[in-house]
Enzyme design. Structure first.
Site, PDB file in Angstrom:
ATOM      1  N   HIS A 130      -1.734  -2.299  21.138  1.00 53.81           N
ATOM      2  CA  HIS A 130      -3.053  -1.945  20.612  1.00 53.81           C
ATOM      3  C   HIS A 130      -2.861  -1.334  19.223  1.00 53.81           C
ATOM      4  O   HIS A 130      -1.952  -0.539  19.002  1.00 53.81           O
ATOM      5  CB  HIS A 130      -3.740  -0.918  21.519  1.00 53.81           C
ATOM      6  CG  HIS A 130      -4.227  -1.478  22.803  1.00 53.81           C
ATOM      7  ND1 HIS A 130      -5.224  -2.422  22.875  1.00 53.81           N
ATOM      8  CD2 HIS A 130      -3.854  -1.213  24.084  1.00 53.81           C
ATOM      9  CE1 HIS A 130      -5.458  -2.722  24.137  1.00 53.81           C
ATOM     10  NE2 HIS A 130      -4.643  -2.018  24.888  1.00 53.81           N
ATOM     11  N   CYS A 151      -3.030  -7.187  24.805  1.00 54.82           N
ATOM     12  CA  CYS A 151      -2.978  -6.533  26.116  1.00 54.82           C
ATOM     13  C   CYS A 151      -3.496  -7.475  27.214  1.00 54.82           C
ATOM     14  O   CYS A 151      -2.842  -8.455  27.538  1.00 54.82           O
ATOM     15  CB  CYS A 151      -3.722  -5.210  26.085  1.00 54.82           C
ATOM     16  SG  CYS A 151      -3.311  -4.128  27.483  1.00 54.82           S
TER      17      CYS A 151
END
Length: 483
Positions: A425, A325
């Protein structure tokens, strides 16, 4: 109207989140329609809700324990620290602004509390039992008048309160007495009893303390929960990061605004991880830059402290570099940010062929994706995204094939030379992917391949709940609730 049971703690880290998780599963197993609730949570570990919003990781886990789809209703107010005593405020899953601690306390809190209590009322109307988690301590003298996560919630919901303390830290009897003394008489009446958490030893030796508490306050000790090794995600960074150099030396940069570090729990269990904060520490076989609540500021922090150059040098010498991310965004060539940091155009680390532009719309979704990176090419994985950046790369890491169950084809992430970055994630919670990644690196290092033992959150919840049920006076708790 349903019942309400609340778990408050004598301190942060006392074990409220996991005790609520266990109770969610225990009551669900008993056949009750139960849901979790926390009016306000401050955490950088968040997860996507069924509505496409953002909630705390703790309430996400508790929803699973209740066998419910995670909803923004379970955590109406989420505060995500941004540094310099400011937080992003997320209400009902959507960001509504960034405020200082003082401004939030004096101007926004009451309005949001009233709205959160309407959500709580709705949950009580629709379910048999609402299991409410408190926050921190209910008796912080400087904050008590502004507290919207503890006794005000209990009074509004007419909830019975269990007060839990972490006996592993020491001073647990004193912390219970201190908490009870600082509660008002009306608030003390709401307390059903006490739970001692994370105990190692012979619980019978605690009996004089239990007798003292019951004599002084007329409240029983409801249970002593033993210290349990588990693989359930911890709530926040109060849990100390372990520094473990496994056979593969996996280093994770502990950013000032690190978020969603639950991504790395499988690496901790399967190999060990080493969290680093200084340039001179960088030397791993694998160096991971994690997610961040403030990507550009954390990138500049690494640049100013020499960590960026240390990573580039380690990469030249053969280290494999991964970004998740915000870490992926940092590893690209350029970031344009007029939203989060408002720094405009910022040069990236440059190890990945990607460019990122921040937008005001946050993507919060459950994902399925097909991996394009060579050692796991074709593998289908699951994860989730929580991001405001949009990145483009001619060499994507994966193709998203499903967003919240809806089919799509969307490239994401990037592949570089001995590097990759992804918005997924939870990528390492795909144990087959992690095993292939490990064994690719182990082979290079001359190590034997390993099997990465998988586990499921569902199994861990059930196992932990059985321990809690065995050590809690559930008959008394049910009786107090009229169930």
């Amino acid at each position: 109207m349903g019942k309400a049971l609340m778990v408050q703690g004598t301190s942060s880290g006392a074990g409220k989140s996991l005790l609520v998780t266990a109770l969610c599963r225990i009551f669900s197993n008993l056949g009750y329609d139960v849901v979790p609730f926390k009016s306000q949570n401050m955490s950088l570990n968040s997860a996507p809700s069924i509505e496409g919003g953002e909630i705390s990781r703790a309430q996400y886990l508790q929803a699973i324990a209740c066998r419910k789809k995670p909803s923004v209703k379970f955590n109406p107010i989420l505060l995500k620290p941004e540094g310099e005593m400011r937080s992003q405020v997320v209400f009902m899953g959507k960001p509504i602004g960034s405020v200082s601690a003082r401004d939030y306390m004096l101007s926004r809190k009451e309005e949001l509390f009233r709205k959160a209590m309407r959500v709580l009322d709705e949950l009580k109307e629709r379910h048999d039992l609402v299991l409410i988690e408190g926050a921190g301590s209910p008796v912080e003298i400087n904050l008590k008048d502004y507290d919207i996560a503890n006794m005000r919630v209990a009074k509004h919901a007419n909830a019975k309160v269990i007060l839990v303390t972490d006996i592993d830290r020491g001073g647990s009897f004193a912390s219970i007495v201190g908490t009870m003394e600082l509660l008002s008489e009306e608030e003390r009446e709401l307390v059903m009893g006490f739970v001692f958490n994370k105990f190692r030893g012979d619980a019978s030796l605690l009996k004089p303390g239990f007798d003292y508490l019951e004599k002084r306050y007329g409240k029983p000790t409801l249970g002593v929960i033993p210290y349990v090794q588990h693989r359930l995600p911890e709530e926040d960074s109060l849990t100390e990061f372990p520094k473990v150099k496994g056979e593969l030396h996996i280093q994770i940069v502990k950013l000032p605004h690190i978020s969603n570090f639950t991504d790395f729990e499988p690496l901790h269990w399967a190999n060990g991880v080493d969290y680093v904060t200084r340039a001179e520490e960088i030397e791993g076989d694998v160096i991971i830059i994690p997610g961040s609540k403030n990507t550009v500021e954390d990138l500049l922090w690494m640049r100013e402290n020499g960590i960026e150059e240390a990573i580039i040098q380690a990469h030249r010498e053969g280290a494999f570099v991964v970004g998740i991310c915000g870490g992926f965004q940092m590893l690209g060539e350029e970031i344009i940010d007029e939203v989060e940091s408002k720094r405009g155009r910022v040069k990236g680390i440059g190890l990945l062929p990607a460019k990122t532009v921040f937008t005001r719309e946050k993507r919060t979704n459950h994902l399925e994706a097909e991996i394009l990176w060579g050692k796991a090419r074709g593998m289908v994985v699951e994860g989730y995204e929580i991001r405001m950046g949009r990145s483009v790369s001619e060499r994507p890491f994966s193709v998203i094939t499903s967003v919240n169950g809806a089919k799509t084809l969307e490239p994401e992430g990037a592949i570089g030379e001995r590097a990759f970055g992804t918005y997924l994630h939870g990528i390492f919670h795909n144990f087959e992917f992690t095993e292939r990644f490990f064994n690719f690196l182990r082979l290079e290092k001359g190590l034997e391949p390993v099997s990465v033992e998988g586990w499921s959150v569902e199994e861990e919840i059930e196992r932990f709940a059985k321990v809690v049920k065995k050590n809690l006076d559930m008959e008394r708790i049910l009786g107090e609730l009229g169930l």
